[in-house]
Design an enzyme around this catalytic site. Structure first.
Site, PDB file in Angstrom:
ATOM      1  CD  GLU B  62      -1.757  -2.415   1.205  1.00  9.01           C
ATOM      2  OE1 GLU B  62      -0.631  -2.679   1.678  1.00  9.01           O
ATOM      3  OE2 GLU B  62      -2.568  -3.288   0.865  1.00  9.01           O
ATOM      4  CG  HIS B 131     -11.784  -7.386   5.838  1.00  6.43           C
ATOM      5  ND1 HIS B 131     -10.832  -7.979   6.635  1.00  6.43           N
ATOM      6  CD2 HIS B 131     -11.464  -7.723   4.565  1.00  6.43           C
ATOM      7  CE1 HIS B 131      -9.983  -8.653   5.867  1.00  6.43           C
ATOM      8  NE2 HIS B 131     -10.356  -8.517   4.608  1.00  6.43           N
TER       9      HIS B 131
HETATM   10  C1  LIG Z   1      -1.918  -4.775   4.035  1.00  9.24           C
HETATM   11  C2  LIG Z   1      -2.926  -5.632   3.325  1.00  9.24           C
HETATM   12  N1  LIG Z   1      -3.298  -5.329   2.068  1.00  9.24           N
HETATM   13  C3  LIG Z   1      -4.226  -6.072   1.428  1.00  9.24           C
HETATM   14  C4  LIG Z   1      -4.785  -7.155   2.034  1.00  9.24           C
HETATM   15  C5  LIG Z   1      -5.844  -7.988   1.324  1.00  9.24           C
HETATM   16  N2  LIG Z   1      -5.301  -9.308   1.022  1.00  9.24           N
HETATM   17  C6  LIG Z   1      -5.540 -10.346   1.840  1.00  9.24           C
HETATM   18  S1  LIG Z   1      -4.702 -11.701   1.382  1.00  9.24           S
HETATM   19  C7  LIG Z   1      -4.024 -10.930   0.048  1.00  9.24           C
HETATM   20  C8  LIG Z   1      -3.065 -11.688  -0.838  1.00  9.24           C
HETATM   21  C9  LIG Z   1      -1.940 -12.295  -0.070  1.00  9.24           C
HETATM   22  O1  LIG Z   1      -1.075 -12.985  -0.895  1.00  9.24           O
HETATM   23  P1  LIG Z   1       0.206 -13.730  -0.334  1.00  9.24           P
HETATM   24  O2  LIG Z   1       0.993 -12.828   0.543  1.00  9.24           O
HETATM   25  O3  LIG Z   1       0.908 -14.329  -1.499  1.00  9.24           O
HETATM   26  O4  LIG Z   1      -0.389 -14.855   0.612  1.00  9.24           O
HETATM   27  P2  LIG Z   1      -1.352 -16.071   0.274  1.00  9.24           P
HETATM   28  O5  LIG Z   1      -2.748 -15.631   0.606  1.00  9.24           O
HETATM   29  O6  LIG Z   1      -1.199 -16.426  -1.150  1.00  9.24           O
HETATM   30  O7  LIG Z   1      -0.935 -17.165   1.183  1.00  9.24           O
HETATM   31  C10 LIG Z   1      -4.468  -9.613  -0.024  1.00  9.24           C
HETATM   32  C11 LIG Z   1      -4.117  -8.666  -1.090  1.00  9.24           C
HETATM   33  C12 LIG Z   1      -4.377  -7.439   3.352  1.00  9.24           C
HETATM   34  N3  LIG Z   1      -4.889  -8.470   4.028  1.00  9.24           N
HETATM   35  N4  LIG Z   1      -3.457  -6.684   3.967  1.00  9.24           N
END
Ligand SMILES: Cc1ncc(C[n+]2csc(CCOP(=O)(O)OP(=O)(O)O)c2C)c(N)n1
Lengths: 387, 327
Positions: B62, B131
């Site tokens: 972000e 959220h």
């Molecule tokens: C700071 C933040 N930005 C956006 C989100 C929304 N979000 C939740 S999970 C996710 C993707 C995460 O991907 P990754 O780090 O590869 O982990 P995975 O879920 O694939 O294990 C996003 C964008 C969040 N939880 N926290």
């Protein structure tokens, strides 16, 4: 468990010409000890020896964790959970690394580490409270050295690093594992955690489960360099391991934890794996990824290869497999019943634990709320009807 | 084009589409805004139609998203940034308040930062932690930012168009629990109001209910319920939280003599505190009762199974109305 891990050489070498290789082009330097077909492989740097009994117990963990996850997914569909983040496909990365830890080692998870929680002895029912919406955590992190789930991406890597710095100050030989995803590797917090861990030589293992996707974005939207190579710029080793190979994950994580314990500082482990399901139950992966990809990863299933190995060696028979199956059904039933009977919190719980020492405004609002709620009871009507 | 029914999501999508279409410098950027169309599908189809150099799937960072949007704006672009959920804007908070908000002033007005930051905000959808938060006060407290929150599809459309057209940075708060509400909208018409004007959503003479974003609908419901008891409540949809249209507010309160402010964020030091203070300053001799506030409690946003107790509902609004009328 008596797994012996041998690290035969120093820090792993990056394959020549690796730098700048797009992450998507596949894993050049992947540590693998058990092939997708269930055959044992030797690796020059890492090895692991398991007794038949240990391998059966690993298999049991993998199956139970998958069954638990499947049950949670159905509970979400039945409306018992508001959301679920499935670990399907990542069982080996989690069980392998989870079993590499000692009970006194501390794990800092994100929100998908149900298999690590299992290995740390956290009751799976505890994990469901926050997905059901009855709490924001639901377990005492210090009881099993498994921290609360963290939803803000990347935050926990700094907490893990700080905790590890504390371990060093205490002169203890415990270690910490910080879990995060390939998407998280883009967050500033994760880079800052790498910096702190390196500068303070903190006993922390950064365990990145590269499941190829951050919701809809493939890994190449986060990095143009294989993730494990990030570590070198921060001054510590990075290793890429086949995240669907539980033995390789165990060996590599054990080695990384030993490095941490013996004062050699942090390690980045990139477990190369795949998220077989949706990101969470509110996601629709058909919008962004192709079925072929899923199929190719299905052939690398982490459980099937252990099963094939067990059967090939004659270390398991159908009776054993059925008993694990039966046990997994029992677990599913316990989880199902446990979730359904989870009570909603009392609304006044909103005011609990806002501060450790209390706060006049919170007390005032609690009193106000209780009087307000009681006004409906006194009127002999239910709150909803009074509107 | 005649007025059609639009959900708020579709109205926002249409506003982005038209803005992208009309100005090649407009960009959409954020996590999952491309192929997925955003987690709420607000950017659905834009990637397909405008390509990935205009609709940009960013890394999951972000601070990086807002920081690079600032750079793009310095280079003449008009980035419209999506933060996935309210609770994830904090990693970008530093860029927003220390950089985005202040650069125009530091350059003595020589540079403009036309960056729109869209944030699905507030609760009521049964989501997990982080959220459902209402962080408008943090942003409204920062000079240099404009902060707005539409309450219905038509405002969502026009206010987003106006925000993107604005040469100032705008924090654009989308009430996610109203995303699926439908209303008529003619996207080719013209807006009735300026971006920072409040709107009398329902006229009345006994008391002014002041709300924005998700709480406007609740206040309209409260006014309808009160009408059955013969109380004529006026509902003002603030629309803009910085600047606030105090003239419309003051006129209303001078007529009704009473005001209740409703928002989801905790009452303590929330928007309601500022509104109550200003109304008191401007309407002191017209007031028949103190300005009352209804809002969230001074507690972290609770787990979804108890969010109903945390959020203002019809009873709490009507209760405050009764208290104000009893003075
Ligand atoms: C700071 C933040 N930005 C956006 C989100 C929304 N979000 C939740 S999970 C996710 C993707 C995460 O991907 P990754 O780090 O590869 O982990 P995975 O879920 O694939 O294990 C996003 C964008 C969040 N939880 N926290």
């Amino acid at each position: 468990m008596n797994v012996t891990v041998k690290r035969k050489t120093g820090a792993p070498k990056a394959a020549p010409g690796d730098h700048g290789t797009p992450a998507e082009s596949g894993p050049p330097d992947l540590v693998q000890l058990l092939t997708p077909e269930g055959e044992r492989r030797e690796h020059p740097d890492f090895s692991v020896e398991t007794t038949p009994e240990e391998l059966r117990s690993i298999y049991r963990d993998l199956v139970l964790v998958r069954r638990f996850d499947a049950e949670a997914t159905s509970l979400q569909r039945q409306g018992e959970l508001g959301l679920w983040a499935s670990l399907l496909g990542q069982e080996a990365a989690q069980v392998g690394s989870g079993r590499a830890m000692r009970p006194s080692d501390y794990a800092f998870p994100t929100y998908r580490e149900h298999g690590v929680a299992w290995c740390k002895g956290v009751d799976p029912l505890n994990l469901l409270g926050m997905f059901r919406g009855v709490n924001h955590g639901g377990w005492d992190p210090n009881e099993k050295n498994f921290h609360l789930y963290t939803i803000v991406i990347g935050s926990q890597t700094l907490h893990a690093t700080g905790y590890a710095m504390g371990i060093t100050k205490d002169g203890s030989d415990d270690a910490v594992i910080a879990y995060f995803g390939d998407g998280a590797s883009s967050q500033g917090d994760v880079s800052e955690a790498f910096t702190f861990a390196s500068v303070y030589n903190a006993p922390v293992v950064f365990f990145c489960q590269n499941n190829q996707w951050a919701i809809s974005e493939p890994t190449e939207k986060q990095t143009r360099v294989p993730l494990y190579q990030r570590a070198s710029g921060f001054g510590f080793p990075g290793v890429r391991v086949d995240g669907n190979d539980v033995l390789a994950v165990l060996a590599v994580t054990r080695w990384a934890l030993e490095r941490a314990r013996s004062g050699q500082g942090p390690t980045l482990v990139e477990a190369f794996t795949y998220r077989m399901g949706a990101h969470t139950t509110s996601d629709d992966p058909t919008r962004y990824r192709i079925a072929d990809e899923l199929e190719s990863w299905r052939l690398k299933d982490p459980i099937e290869r252990v099963k094939a190995y067990l059967l090939r060696e004659g270390w398991a028979d159908s009776e054993f497999l059925e008993s694990v199956e039966a046990e997994s059904e029992q677990l599913a039933r316990r989880v199902r019943e446990g979730v359904r009977s989870m009570p909603d919190p009392d609304p006044s719980s909103i005011f609990e634990h806002v501060y450790a020492e209390g706060h006049a405004l919170v007390d005032e609002e609690r009193e106000g709320y209780l009087a307000y709620a009681a006004s409906f009871t006194d009127a002999g009507t239910d709150k909803g009807e009074n509107a | 084009m005649a007025a059609e029914q639009f959900t708020m999501v579709k109205a926002l999508n249409e506003a982005l589409r038209r803005s992208l279409d009309e100005n090649p410098k407009t960009l959409v950027m954020g996590e999952d805004v491309g192929r997925l169309g955003g987690v709420f599908r607000v950017t659905d189809g834009l990637h397909k139609d405008f390509g990935e150099s205009r609709v940009i799937d960013t890394p999951l960072a972000e601070s990086g998203i807002v920081g690079t949007a600032i750079g793009l704006a310095l280079r003449g672009y008009r980035p419209v940034v999506e933060i996935q959920f309210d609770g994830f804007v904090y990693p970008a908070f530093d860029q927003i308040v220390t950089q985005l908000a202040k650069m125009h002033a530091r350059a003595l007005g020589q540079i403009k930062l036309p960056v729109t930051i869209r944030i699905p905000f507030a609760g009521g959808i049964g989501a997990v932690e982080h959220h459902s938060e209402s962080h408008e006060a943090y942003f409204a407290h920062t000079a240099g930012l404009k902060v707005v929150a539409p309450s219905n599809p038509a405002d969502a459309y026009w206010m987003l168009r106006q925000s993107i057209a604005s040469d100032d940075p705008v924090v654009f708060l989308e009430p996610k629990r109203r995303y699926w509400d439908k209303a008529a909208l003619d996207p080719s018409g013209t807006p009735d109001l300026g971006l920072h004007q409040a709107r009398i959503a329902r006229p009345g003479r006994d008391l002014t209910l002041i709300a924005y974003g998700p709480m406007v609908k609740l206040c309209l419901e409260a006014a309808a319920a009160a009408a059955e008891d013969g109380q004529q409540l006026e509902v003002v949809d603030l629309r803009s939280l910085s600047p606030v249209d105090f003239d419309t507010l003051a006129e209303s309160v001078k007529r009704t003599g009473r005001a209740v402010v409703v928002h989801e964020a905790p009452v303590f030091l929330g928007m309601g505190a500022e509104l109550a203070a200003r109304i008191t300053e401007r309407c002191f001799y017209s007031l028949e009762a103190p300005v009352l506030r209804v809002g969230g409690y001074f507690a972290p946003y609770p787990p979804s199974r108890v969010e109903d107790a945390f959020l203002p509902d019809l009873d709490r609004v009507l209760d405050a109305v009764d208290r104000a009328l009893a003075f």
